[in-house]
Design a protein around this motif. Structure first.
Motif, PDB file in Angstrom:
ATOM      1  N   PHE A  80       0.910  -1.061  -0.231  1.00 53.29           N
ATOM      2  CA  PHE A  80       0.004  -0.041  -0.014  1.00 53.29           C
ATOM      3  C   PHE A  80       0.861   1.168   0.125  1.00 53.29           C
ATOM      4  O   PHE A  80       1.402   1.655   0.916  1.00 53.29           O
ATOM      5  CB  PHE A  80      -0.741   0.123   1.154  1.00 53.29           C
ATOM      6  N   ASP A  81       0.989   1.816  -1.092  1.00 52.37           N
ATOM      7  CA  ASP A  81       1.845   3.011  -1.439  1.00 52.37           C
ATOM      8  C   ASP A  81       3.386   2.549  -0.782  1.00 52.37           C
ATOM      9  O   ASP A  81       3.923   3.585   0.039  1.00 52.37           O
ATOM     10  CB  ASP A  81       1.423   4.364  -0.571  1.00 52.37           C
ATOM     11  N   SER A 226      -1.725  -8.536  -9.921  1.00 51.12           N
ATOM     12  CA  SER A 226      -2.380  -7.518  -9.279  1.00 51.12           C
ATOM     13  C   SER A 226      -1.540  -5.931  -9.137  1.00 51.12           C
ATOM     14  O   SER A 226      -2.170  -5.166  -9.386  1.00 51.12           O
ATOM     15  CB  SER A 226      -2.875  -7.830  -7.612  1.00 51.12           C
ATOM     16  N   LEU A 227      -0.084  -6.342  -8.849  1.00 48.04           N
ATOM     17  CA  LEU A 227       0.536  -5.175  -8.928  1.00 48.04           C
ATOM     18  C   LEU A 227       0.854  -4.662 -10.115  1.00 48.04           C
ATOM     19  O   LEU A 227       1.188  -3.484 -10.481  1.00 48.04           O
ATOM     20  CB  LEU A 227       2.030  -5.452  -8.183  1.00 48.04           C
ATOM     21  N   LYS A 230      -2.128  -2.439 -11.087  1.00 50.49           N
ATOM     22  CA  LYS A 230      -1.881  -1.151 -10.208  1.00 50.49           C
ATOM     23  C   LYS A 230      -0.932  -0.055 -10.949  1.00 50.49           C
ATOM     24  O   LYS A 230      -1.193   0.816 -10.854  1.00 50.49           O
ATOM     25  CB  LYS A 230      -1.381  -1.645  -8.770  1.00 50.49           C
ATOM     26  N   LYS A 231       0.284  -0.800 -11.434  1.00 51.73           N
ATOM     27  CA  LYS A 231       1.167  -0.182 -12.086  1.00 51.73           C
ATOM     28  C   LYS A 231       0.747   0.803 -13.027  1.00 51.73           C
ATOM     29  O   LYS A 231       1.164   2.020 -13.233  1.00 51.73           O
ATOM     30  CB  LYS A 231       2.410  -0.970 -12.465  1.00 51.73           C
ATOM     31  N   ASN A 233      -2.469   1.813 -13.623  1.00 54.84           N
ATOM     32  CA  ASN A 233      -3.813   2.305 -12.910  1.00 54.84           C
ATOM     33  C   ASN A 233      -5.068   1.789 -13.364  1.00 54.84           C
ATOM     34  O   ASN A 233      -5.814   2.259 -13.847  1.00 54.84           O
ATOM     35  CB  ASN A 233      -3.739   3.880 -13.023  1.00 54.84           C
ATOM     36  N   GLN A 234      -4.842   0.229 -13.576  1.00 57.31           N
ATOM     37  CA  GLN A 234      -5.929  -0.533 -14.280  1.00 57.31           C
ATOM     38  C   GLN A 234      -6.781  -1.252 -13.248  1.00 57.31           C
ATOM     39  O   GLN A 234      -6.042  -1.511 -12.273  1.00 57.31           O
ATOM     40  CB  GLN A 234      -5.512  -1.373 -15.292  1.00 57.31           C
ATOM     41  N   SER A 235      -8.119  -1.218 -13.248  1.00 59.52           N
ATOM     42  CA  SER A 235      -8.614  -2.249 -12.266  1.00 59.52           C
ATOM     43  C   SER A 235      -8.368  -3.557 -12.587  1.00 59.52           C
ATOM     44  O   SER A 235      -8.228  -3.837 -13.710  1.00 59.52           O
ATOM     45  CB  SER A 235     -10.244  -1.889 -12.425  1.00 59.52           C
ATOM     46  N   GLY A 236      -8.088  -4.483 -11.500  1.00 61.93           N
ATOM     47  CA  GLY A 236      -7.484  -5.634 -11.730  1.00 61.93           C
ATOM     48  C   GLY A 236      -8.611  -6.742 -11.865  1.00 61.93           C
ATOM     49  O   GLY A 236      -9.856  -6.477 -12.196  1.00 61.93           O
ATOM     50  N   ASP A 238     -11.035  -9.393 -10.442  1.00 58.51           N
ATOM     51  CA  ASP A 238     -11.739  -9.667  -9.257  1.00 58.51           C
ATOM     52  C   ASP A 238     -12.681 -10.948  -9.159  1.00 58.51           C
ATOM     53  O   ASP A 238     -13.692 -11.010  -8.319  1.00 58.51           O
ATOM     54  CB  ASP A 238     -12.545  -8.420  -8.636  1.00 58.51           C
TER      55      ASP A 238
END
Length: 299
Positions: A80-81, A226-227, A230-231, A233-236, A238
């Motif tokens: 997380f950040d 998942s990372l 996130k890299k 900025n796309q929805s993963g 689920d």
């Protein structure tokens, strides 16, 4: 400094770790080795852990100054950040069925249950459940530092029918020599055939749709994927995720180890190209189908 905690692991693994770390308390090992040796020892822990659990904490350049890894199924390490957090998963232990305190009783119970769950017409059950098996190859075990170099998925779409997706990923660093030897994936292959990770992830997400996803040690694959989303900025993804490893451990408590190749041999599944994402995903789908047929996996 590096700290590793072990529970319910084979004595041989505990003895092996004492060559590099000091056991300051039962199951607690402390040491100070290079990152390369640390990662190799963690690979050894993953290889020989059997039915046990392990967690490792080590120095890292982040907000807290440390990072950790775990094999626990009720926890997941999340970023997380750039702050490592241990996420508690909402998992419920299934009630223990009769006969587990004794090996012979356990096996008799397993055989009885499998006979009861066996369909009257076995051929009709093949690929009657739609699902997707995924596998990835990476440059290492750290999802933050290392990169995906190959993604593959196999999707069952009906009786004896399946579709597949696979892609090599172009990266901005050389493939480590040990990974080349393990996977056969070279820098030239990624240069000639690789695509951008963002494009591969979008294609993978479209391919899996809303079907359940299975994998072997799926937490590893899910963390990298998942990372990756996130890299960019796309929805993963689920979708429902099912890790086959704990199901295999529950159904086969007396295997020497639970590496994928060992498990595939147990279930009489051929995989001529281990550590190749395409072949591993195909074999994982076959393993899921065997578990469904035996009544050990319910989708």
């Amino acid at each position: 400094m590096i700290v590793i905690t072990l529970t319910k692991v084979p004595p041989s693994l505990r003895g092996d770790l004492t060559k590099w770390y000091q056991e300051i308390q039962t199951g607690v090992y402390v040491g100070n080795v290079s990152a390369r040796v640390r990662d190799q020892l963690w690979d050894r822990v993953m290889r020989d852990i059997g039915n046990g659990q392990a967690t490792m904490v080590y120095n890292a350049k982040n907000e807290f100054g440390y990072q950790f890894k775990t094999t626990r199924k009720d926890r997941r390490v999340v970023d997380f950040d750039d702050i490592p957090l241990m996420k508690r998963l909402n998992t419920l232990e299934e009630p223990v069925k009769l006969g587990f305190s004794n090996a012979s009783k356990y096996h008799r119970a397993r055989l009885s249950s499998r006979k009861a769950l066996k369909p009257e017409h076995p051929g009709h059950s093949e690929r009657s459940t739609q699902l997707v098996a995924i596998d990835i190859e990476t440059t290492g075990l750290d999802a933050v530092k290392n990169q995906i170099i190959s993604i593959a998925a196999f999707k069952s779409i009906g009786i004896k029918e399946c579709q597949h997706f696979d892609a090599y990923i172009s990266i901005d660093q050389p493939v480590p020599e040990n990974i080349v030897k393990l996977t056969g994936i070279t820098d030239s292959k990624l240069k000639d055939e690789g695509i951008e990770l963002v494009d591969a992830l979008r294609s993978l997400k479209k391919f899996v749709g809303n079907l359940p996803i299975v994998g072997y040690n799926l937490e590893f694959d899910d963390k990298f994927i998942s990372l990756g989303f996130k890299k960019y900025n796309q929805s993963g993804i689920d979708n429902k995720m099912i890790d086959l490893m704990p199901l295999v451990k529950k159904a086969n408590r007396f295997l020497d180890n639970f590496r994928l190749n060992t498990v595939l041999k147990k279930y009489d599944i051929s995989n001529e190209h281990p550590h190749e994402a395409y072949a591993d995903a195909q074999a994982t789908l076959a393993l899921a189908e065997k578990l469904i047929k035996n009544g050990d996996l319910v989708i």
